[in-house]
Design a protein around this motif. Structure first.
Motif, short mmCIF file in Angstrom:
data_model
loop_
_atom_site.label_atom_id
_atom_site.label_comp_id
_atom_site.label_asym_id
_atom_site.label_seq_id
_atom_site.Cartn_x
_atom_site.Cartn_y
_atom_site.Cartn_z
N HIS A 192 31.45 68.46 74.91
CA HIS A 192 31.28 67.28 73.57
C HIS A 192 31.33 65.88 74.11
O HIS A 192 31.52 65.57 75.47
N PHE A 197 27.96 68.63 70.12
CA PHE A 197 29.04 69.36 69.57
C PHE A 197 28.63 71.20 69.46
O PHE A 197 29.54 71.71 69.46
N SER A 198 27.31 71.20 69.45
CA SER A 198 26.89 72.61 69.34
C SER A 198 25.44 72.64 69.68
O SER A 198 24.93 71.66 70.00
N ASN A 204 23.21 73.44 67.78
CA ASN A 204 22.14 73.15 66.44
C ASN A 204 22.24 71.47 66.53
O ASN A 204 23.04 71.15 65.81
N LYS A 259 22.21 67.60 65.73
CA LYS A 259 22.26 66.87 64.50
C LYS A 259 21.83 65.61 64.65
O LYS A 259 21.32 64.79 63.81
N LYS A 315 41.66 69.95 72.73
CA LYS A 315 41.03 70.57 71.73
C LYS A 315 40.10 71.49 71.96
O LYS A 315 38.89 71.57 71.86
N GLU A 339 39.66 74.55 70.98
CA GLU A 339 39.28 75.45 69.92
C GLU A 339 37.47 75.15 69.91
O GLU A 339 36.69 76.12 69.91
N ARG A 340 37.22 73.93 69.61
CA ARG A 340 35.83 73.54 69.37
C ARG A 340 35.08 73.57 70.61
O ARG A 340 33.95 73.49 70.83
N TYR A 356 33.79 76.85 71.11
CA TYR A 356 32.83 77.10 70.36
C TYR A 356 31.42 76.85 70.99
O TYR A 356 30.62 77.50 70.87
#
Lengths: 187, 75
Positions: free
Chosen positions: A8, A58-59, A61, A63, A90, A92-93, A96
């Protein structure tokens, strides 16, 4: 060998990058964009290794432009190893994104960075247990203090692709042994 | 009681029950998924973003995104 630093925004990727590569750094724009990325070189056990500081995402996908670049850089380097930098407070994310990269078959090492910040928030993570569940190296670090960097470098060779199905099985086993231990403790 | 995330009051807690499908992947990376418990901490005036705490980590969402998330408010 090529190593991508991914995670991130604001988790300390660039601090790792500077710690790993020292001063031998070139900065360039990704072709056709104004998104900066940095690459440099280091030696691991005598082998020259290229380290790339990928823009934060963040992922997988995307943005925005920076995230598109991050994802494109990952996909252009199918043979690269990935250091997934996670903010331990943080987690958890962070996991991901790490899982998304694992699903695509990349060999991964997880750096649970900002261990000190997480502890200030009363978050303590059992890195060894997470490592047994995920089947890949998990190292607790405080990059700005240099803590855990040596171990991280040492563990890069253990990075390997893992099956998501194996992780699910390991997680189920881990929670079973935990509840068995709890029952034992009660009896 | 079900509420849109954008309609939650300060400090209200609840579990996410619905996320509009086109938004689901965008917020998943920020830790917001169906079943997660979140707490609203700040709402900025003049259609500003909504701040929530999920799993101990703070995240802010645009009001247009918060309108597409439904939460079962517990208190």
């Amino acid at each position: 060998m090529k190593i991508l630093l991914m995670g991130h925004p604001n988790v300390g990727k660039s601090v790792f990058f500077n710690r790993l590569t020292g001063a031998n750094v070139t900065e360039s724009n990704y072709p056709g964009t104004t998104v900066d990325y940095t690459k440099g070189w280091m030696k691991i056990e005598g082998e020259d290794v290229e380290i790339v500081d990928v823009p934060g995402t963040f992922s997988l996908n995307p943005k925005d432009r920076a995230e598109e670049v991050a994802v494109a850089m990952l996909h252009e380097n199918k043979d690269a190893k990935v250091i997934s930098v996670i903010d331990a407070s943080k987690i958890e994310r962070g996991l991901y994104l790490a899982m998304e990269i694992i699903e695509e078959g990349y060999p991964l090492v997880i750096a649970l960075n900002m261990r000190d910040v997480a502890e200030d928030k009363n978050i303590v993570i059992d890195a060894g247990r997470l490592e047994r569940i995920l089947g890949i190296p998990v190292v607790s670090t405080v990059a700005i203090a240099g803590e855990g960097i040596k171990e991280l470098i040492y563990r890069i060779k253990d990075a390997k692709p893992v099956n998501v199905a194996d992780i699910i099985a390991n997680a189920a086993n881990a929670s079973n042994t935990e509840s068995a231990a709890d029952a034992g403790g009660a009896a | 009681m079900k509420k849109k995330l954008s309609d939650m009051d300060y400090n209200e807690k609840g579990a996410v029950t619905e996320i509009e499908s086109d938004l689901r992947k965008r917020v998943a990376g920020m830790g917001i998924r169906v079943g997660k418990t979140l707490r609203m901490v700040t709402k900025q005036p003049i259609k500003g973003p909504v701040d929530v705490v999920v799993e101990g980590a703070e995240t802010s969402l645009g009001l247009d995104m918060a309108e597409k998330i439904v939460v079962e408010v517990t208190k």
